[in-house]
Design an enzyme around this catalytic site. Structure first.
Site, PDB file in Angstrom:
ATOM      1  N   LYS A  27      57.890  19.226  55.913  1.00  0.00           N
ATOM      2  CA  LYS A  27      58.022  20.503  55.242  1.00  0.00           C
ATOM      3  C   LYS A  27      58.038  20.255  53.734  1.00  0.00           C
ATOM      4  O   LYS A  27      58.862  19.492  53.241  1.00  0.00           O
ATOM      5  CB  LYS A  27      59.321  21.195  55.665  1.00  0.00           C
ATOM      6  CG  LYS A  27      59.299  21.736  57.079  1.00  0.00           C
ATOM      7  CD  LYS A  27      60.570  22.507  57.383  1.00  0.00           C
ATOM      8  CE  LYS A  27      60.535  23.088  58.794  1.00  0.00           C
ATOM      9  NZ  LYS A  27      61.777  23.842  59.098  1.00  0.00           N
ATOM     10  N   GLY A  40      33.843  32.853  39.607  1.00  0.00           N
ATOM     11  CA  GLY A  40      33.301  32.529  38.288  1.00  0.00           C
ATOM     12  C   GLY A  40      33.220  33.697  37.324  1.00  0.00           C
ATOM     13  O   GLY A  40      33.780  33.669  36.227  1.00  0.00           O
ATOM     14  N   SER A 138      29.082  30.919  43.301  1.00  0.00           N
ATOM     15  CA  SER A 138      28.217  30.487  44.393  1.00  0.00           C
ATOM     16  C   SER A 138      27.576  31.692  45.069  1.00  0.00           C
ATOM     17  O   SER A 138      28.025  32.836  44.906  1.00  0.00           O
ATOM     18  CB  SER A 138      29.032  29.685  45.416  1.00  0.00           C
ATOM     19  OG  SER A 138      30.112  30.465  45.919  1.00  0.00           O
ATOM     20  N   SER A 185      27.491  21.756  34.540  1.00  0.00           N
ATOM     21  CA  SER A 185      28.278  20.548  34.299  1.00  0.00           C
ATOM     22  C   SER A 185      27.310  19.369  34.275  1.00  0.00           C
ATOM     23  O   SER A 185      26.116  19.509  34.601  1.00  0.00           O
ATOM     24  CB  SER A 185      29.313  20.355  35.400  1.00  0.00           C
ATOM     25  OG  SER A 185      28.656  20.096  36.637  1.00  0.00           O
ATOM     26  N   GLU A 188      25.867  18.804  37.726  1.00  0.00           N
ATOM     27  CA  GLU A 188      24.914  19.861  38.067  1.00  0.00           C
ATOM     28  C   GLU A 188      23.602  19.677  37.314  1.00  0.00           C
ATOM     29  O   GLU A 188      22.516  19.931  37.858  1.00  0.00           O
ATOM     30  CB  GLU A 188      25.524  21.225  37.752  1.00  0.00           C
ATOM     31  CG  GLU A 188      26.667  21.607  38.682  1.00  0.00           C
ATOM     32  CD  GLU A 188      27.485  22.785  38.185  1.00  0.00           C
ATOM     33  OE1 GLU A 188      28.302  23.302  38.967  1.00  0.00           O
ATOM     34  OE2 GLU A 188      27.321  23.190  37.005  1.00  0.00           O
ATOM     35  N   ASP A 254      34.778  28.108  33.212  1.00  0.00           N
ATOM     36  CA  ASP A 254      34.679  29.563  33.039  1.00  0.00           C
ATOM     37  C   ASP A 254      35.233  29.998  31.692  1.00  0.00           C
ATOM     38  O   ASP A 254      34.666  30.879  31.025  1.00  0.00           O
ATOM     39  CB  ASP A 254      35.442  30.266  34.165  1.00  0.00           C
ATOM     40  CG  ASP A 254      34.841  30.013  35.539  1.00  0.00           C
ATOM     41  OD1 ASP A 254      33.617  29.819  35.624  1.00  0.00           O
ATOM     42  OD2 ASP A 254      35.602  30.000  36.526  1.00  0.00           O
TER      43      ASP A 254
END
Length: 322
Positions: A27, A40, A138, A185, A188, A254
């Site tokens: 826990k 985004g 996305s 990025s 990317e 962002d």
């Protein structure tokens, strides 16, 4: 009417908390849960609004979490257009481990959209008409792979400058229609161009190849702690990253994009826009969860940002076509 509209086809509730140490089968006593509106384009709208810009967020909303998403945006006084959808809006979850200062991000699948739903999203983005359309995030199940490309076409038809922040095939499809700006990025950008290096001259060369082919006017290449490059046909600007103790890795890109577009909408000077982008991206890192950049933090980092104008570099090698 707002001069900037953001489109988020796959929004989310971003839930976040922290715990001393993550231990399997135990826990875990967590800090109070925080929830923010996410995705985004929604994140971009939140930061632009904080900076005093006029912005409208367009996004789908479904089920109880969709109602909560609208409520959270209302609390921040974000002007929005919602498209009612059948599927429940997703909720993502982030945990910060205090002992290691590591962040664990659990991203749920995007909520599917039907043909009429994603078509309404595009139509809602054209109301105004806006000066800028920022489509980010996305592509959810059910929407076509060229969803962002269709936004680019629709935006161009009304004279709007369209900015896309996505990756892989959706980004390649968007570029076929001609864009104002992309913000990949480094990873990317590698996927887009086939490169695998962080040499400024090679990256500038590859970005200018996209520009020369009429696919995009400007490339803002975010490189994490190594800063960013802002590249046009005639100019290449370099900003180094600022060293801070990060409380999160969420929302920096962002925030970077939001502050840069907010600045460009007010003042066309690229160095000023890049300076704001770096300051905002850094400001997002020091706030926990998905709090994003706040104006007071942006203001504190602005004087620390250094921008260098890079000399013209020779062409090294043509990048691969997206």
């Amino acid at each position: 009417m707002p001069q900037i509209i953001t489109v988020t086809p796959s929004p989310a509730i971003d839930a976040s908390t922290s715990v001393g140490k993550i231990t399997a089968f135990s826990k875990l006593r967590c800090a109070p849960l925080q929830r923010h509106p996410g995705g985004g384009g929604i994140n971009v709208a939140r930061v632009i609004h904080r900076l005093g810009g006029e912005v409208r967020a367009v996004y789908p909303s479904g089920g109880a979490t969709g109602e909560l998403l609208r409520e959270l945006l209302d609390r921040e006084a974000i002007n929005g257009i919602t498209v009612a959808v059948a599927a429940e809006t997703r909720e993502d979850f982030t945990v910060f481990e205090e002992s290691t200062k590591q962040q664990f991000r659990f991203m749920m699948p995007g909520s599917p959209l039907t043909d009429p739903e994603w078509t309404q999203l595009i139509q809602a983005a054209l109301v105004g008409p806006p000066s800028y359309i920022i489509a980010s995030g996305s592509v959810p199940p059910g929407a076509p792979e060229d969803f962002f490309g269709r936004i680019v076409q629709a935006g161009a038809a009304i004279g709007a400058r369209v900015v896309v922040d996505t990756s892989r095939q959706p980004l390649k499809a968007a570029l076929q229609n001609g864009l104002f700006l992309i913000k990949p990025s480094l990873s990317e950008f590698w996927n887009l161009t086939g490169l695998n290096c962080d040499d400024d001259a090679t990256l500038i060369d590859a970005a200018r190849d996209l520009i020369d082919r009429g696919l995009v006017e400007m490339v803002a290449l975010s490189m994490g702690p190594n800063g960013a490059l802002l590249i046009t046909r005639d100019r290449a600007l370099r900003a180094e990253g600022l060293a801070v103790e990060a409380a999160t890795v969420s929302g920096a890109g962002d925030s970077f994009l939001a502050a840069m577009l907010w600045s460009l909408q007010r003042d066309p000077e690229l160095a000023t826009a890049l300076r704001f982008g770096i300051a905002a991206g850094t400001a997002a890192l020091v706030n926990p969860g998905t709090e994003l950049a706040r104006p007071q933090d942006i203001a504190s980092f602005l004087p620390q940002v250094r921008i260098r104008e890079l000399a013209e570099v020779p062409r090294i090698a043509a990048s691969q076509a997206p």
